[in-house]
Design a protein around this motif. Structure first.
Motif, PDB file in Angstrom:
ATOM      1  N   THR A 152       0.930  -1.272  -0.071  1.00 43.92           N
ATOM      2  CA  THR A 152       0.073   0.015  -0.099  1.00 43.92           C
ATOM      3  C   THR A 152       0.892   1.251   0.004  1.00 43.92           C
ATOM      4  O   THR A 152       0.331   2.325  -0.326  1.00 43.92           O
ATOM      5  N   ASP A 153       2.010   1.136   0.298  1.00 45.10           N
ATOM      6  CA  ASP A 153       2.988   2.292   0.396  1.00 45.10           C
ATOM      7  C   ASP A 153       4.035   2.374  -0.964  1.00 45.10           C
ATOM      8  O   ASP A 153       4.865   3.143  -0.836  1.00 45.10           O
ATOM      9  N   ALA A 154       3.672   1.638  -1.965  1.00 48.41           N
ATOM     10  CA  ALA A 154       4.384   1.469  -3.055  1.00 48.41           C
ATOM     11  C   ALA A 154       4.378   2.877  -3.699  1.00 48.41           C
ATOM     12  O   ALA A 154       3.613   3.630  -3.726  1.00 48.41           O
ATOM     13  N   VAL A 155       5.642   3.177  -4.338  1.00 48.70           N
ATOM     14  CA  VAL A 155       5.810   4.391  -4.958  1.00 48.70           C
ATOM     15  C   VAL A 155       4.896   4.725  -6.144  1.00 48.70           C
ATOM     16  O   VAL A 155       4.854   3.660  -7.095  1.00 48.70           O
ATOM     17  N   PRO A 156       4.273   5.768  -6.346  1.00 47.56           N
ATOM     18  CA  PRO A 156       3.616   5.737  -7.661  1.00 47.56           C
ATOM     19  C   PRO A 156       3.871   5.518  -8.916  1.00 47.56           C
ATOM     20  O   PRO A 156       3.548   4.877  -9.703  1.00 47.56           O
ATOM     21  N   ASP A 157       5.132   6.198  -9.066  1.00 45.87           N
ATOM     22  CA  ASP A 157       5.868   6.100 -10.466  1.00 45.87           C
ATOM     23  C   ASP A 157       6.220   4.353 -10.635  1.00 45.87           C
ATOM     24  O   ASP A 157       6.093   3.943 -11.807  1.00 45.87           O
ATOM     25  N   CYS A 184       4.463   1.846  -9.611  1.00 49.32           N
ATOM     26  CA  CYS A 184       3.052   1.253  -9.833  1.00 49.32           C
ATOM     27  C   CYS A 184       2.879   1.392 -11.339  1.00 49.32           C
ATOM     28  O   CYS A 184       2.512   0.442 -11.914  1.00 49.32           O
ATOM     29  N   VAL A 185       3.055   2.442 -11.755  1.00 50.60           N
ATOM     30  CA  VAL A 185       2.737   2.774 -13.024  1.00 50.60           C
ATOM     31  C   VAL A 185       3.793   2.185 -13.992  1.00 50.60           C
ATOM     32  O   VAL A 185       3.255   1.575 -15.204  1.00 50.60           O
ATOM     33  N   ARG A 186       5.043   2.028 -13.679  1.00 48.69           N
ATOM     34  CA  ARG A 186       5.894   1.276 -14.468  1.00 48.69           C
ATOM     35  C   ARG A 186       5.588   0.026 -14.539  1.00 48.69           C
ATOM     36  O   ARG A 186       5.566  -0.512 -15.517  1.00 48.69           O
ATOM     37  N   LEU A 187       5.078  -0.571 -13.310  1.00 44.69           N
ATOM     38  CA  LEU A 187       4.648  -1.931 -13.530  1.00 44.69           C
ATOM     39  C   LEU A 187       3.409  -2.420 -14.181  1.00 44.69           C
ATOM     40  O   LEU A 187       3.544  -3.280 -15.179  1.00 44.69           O
ATOM     41  N   GLY A 188       2.619  -1.346 -14.360  1.00 44.09           N
ATOM     42  CA  GLY A 188       1.592  -1.376 -15.442  1.00 44.09           C
ATOM     43  C   GLY A 188       2.143  -1.410 -16.805  1.00 44.09           C
ATOM     44  O   GLY A 188       1.386  -2.058 -17.768  1.00 44.09           O
ATOM     45  N   GLU A 222      -2.708   8.248 -11.956  1.00 45.53           N
ATOM     46  CA  GLU A 222      -1.446   8.268 -11.433  1.00 45.53           C
ATOM     47  C   GLU A 222      -1.086   9.280 -10.697  1.00 45.53           C
ATOM     48  O   GLU A 222      -0.264   9.115  -9.704  1.00 45.53           O
ATOM     49  N   ALA A 223      -1.812  10.393 -10.359  1.00 44.73           N
ATOM     50  CA  ALA A 223      -1.633  11.629  -9.574  1.00 44.73           C
ATOM     51  C   ALA A 223      -2.154  11.171  -8.080  1.00 44.73           C
ATOM     52  O   ALA A 223      -1.917  12.226  -7.111  1.00 44.73           O
ATOM     53  N   VAL A 253      -1.309   0.828 -10.954  1.00 48.58           N
ATOM     54  CA  VAL A 253      -0.962  -0.063 -11.822  1.00 48.58           C
ATOM     55  C   VAL A 253      -1.829  -0.423 -13.109  1.00 48.58           C
ATOM     56  O   VAL A 253      -1.427  -0.458 -13.975  1.00 48.58           O
ATOM     57  N   LEU A 254      -3.018  -0.138 -12.666  1.00 49.80           N
ATOM     58  CA  LEU A 254      -4.013  -0.107 -13.837  1.00 49.80           C
ATOM     59  C   LEU A 254      -3.888   0.978 -14.877  1.00 49.80           C
ATOM     60  O   LEU A 254      -3.862   0.973 -15.929  1.00 49.80           O
ATOM     61  N   ALA A 255      -3.561   2.127 -14.059  1.00 56.72           N
ATOM     62  CA  ALA A 255      -3.303   3.333 -15.122  1.00 56.72           C
ATOM     63  C   ALA A 255      -2.200   3.021 -16.071  1.00 56.72           C
ATOM     64  O   ALA A 255      -2.261   3.252 -16.937  1.00 56.72           O
ATOM     65  N   GLY A 256      -1.015   2.487 -15.500  1.00 56.59           N
ATOM     66  CA  GLY A 256       0.065   2.167 -16.265  1.00 56.59           C
ATOM     67  C   GLY A 256      -0.393   1.234 -17.269  1.00 56.59           C
ATOM     68  O   GLY A 256       0.087   1.204 -18.659  1.00 56.59           O
ATOM     69  N   ALA A 257      -1.149   0.180 -17.131  1.00 51.75           N
ATOM     70  CA  ALA A 257      -1.668  -0.808 -18.166  1.00 51.75           C
ATOM     71  C   ALA A 257      -2.726  -0.419 -18.971  1.00 51.75           C
ATOM     72  O   ALA A 257      -2.339  -1.074 -20.170  1.00 51.75           O
ATOM     73  N   LEU A 258      -3.225   0.467 -18.804  1.00 54.23           N
ATOM     74  CA  LEU A 258      -4.373   1.002 -19.930  1.00 54.23           C
ATOM     75  C   LEU A 258      -3.865   1.935 -20.719  1.00 54.23           C
ATOM     76  O   LEU A 258      -4.424   2.253 -21.608  1.00 54.23           O
TER      77      LEU A 258
END
Length: 233
Positions: free
Chosen positions: A117-122, A124-128, A182-183, A202-207
């Motif tokens: 739950t404390d993962a860095v947003p960037d 998470c997006v990269r993972l997506g 993402e924000a 993660v969803l945001a990065g994947a879509l």
């Protein structure tokens, strides 16, 4: 376009009727919305379930194989389990796996990823984006609750920004506003106890770059916790 469909669902254990017992009908609309949203995942060749685990997890993401087991014994329903392997799935992924078992996508190969739950947003997006760069036709099931501070009867006492945060997320899911997802501020999400923040990013990065359109199927806070169901097809 490896992500061919996606669904967003919450993960309260009360979604499982045997856990809810006499109160099972209270969440009938939410349960029905979840099952409808994930039907589109059957068009994929593999399903990836993304959920959260508590802050501080040392592995990102924590990966569980297709045979990973899920159980709801800790919530009063020891007879409800799935998976051939040990019962290792955290709650978010266990509820996701249970939902899949009720759907047309039940027979598809699946993998489970948990992000803290404390993962860095960037990150998470990269993972997506890594998911989107793969070759498989992926059906993405993203598990995440909104704020747990929506009312005086919430698991944690009412927070004045909880409803605004959840409304922002709901609109972003409805309109596929990936920039908004993402924000999302991880510190605010942590304060509001919104467990879905990292999986939604993660969803945001994947879509990103896909033509999939969003459809918000459910938005409510029946127990003082924000729940959203959305599909992307």
């Amino acid at each position: 376009m490896p992500v061919v469909a996606a669904a967003v669902c919450p993960h309260p254990p009360l979604l499982i009727p045997e856990v809810a017992s006499g109160a099972a009908s209270d969440l009938d609309p939410l349960r029905a919305a979840c099952l409808t949203a994930i039907e589109a995942l059957a068009t994929a060749t593999t399903v990836l379930v993304v959920g959260s685990i508590p802050a501080g997890a040392p592995v990102f993401p924590r990966v569980y194989g297709a045979d990973a087991g899920g159980s709801f014994g800790a919530y009063g329903a020891p007879g409800v389990r799935f998976g051939a392997g040990p019962e290792v799935l955290p709650l978010s992924l266990a509820v996701g796996g249970w939902l899949l078992e009720q759907s047309k996508a039940a027979s598809l190969p699946r993998t489970y990823w948990a992000v803290p739950t404390d993962a860095v947003p960037d990150e998470c997006v990269r993972l997506g984006r890594e998911i989107a760069d793969g070759n498989d036709r992926v059906g993405l099931l993203v598990m995440g609750d909104g704020s747990a501070r929506r009312s005086e009867h919430s698991p944690v006492h009412l927070h004045p920004r909880a409803e605004i945060f959840d409304t922002t997320v709901a609109k972003a899911l409805q309109h596929k506003d990936l920039d908004v997802l993402e924000a999302l501020d991880p510190d605010l999400a942590g304060e509001l106890q919104a467990a879905g923040r990292a999986p939604w990013q993660v969803l945001a990065g994947a879509l990103a770059g896909t033509p999939l359109a969003g459809d918000l199927r459910y938005e409510a806070a029946p127990y003082g916790v924000g729940y959203f169901v959305a599909s992307f097809t």
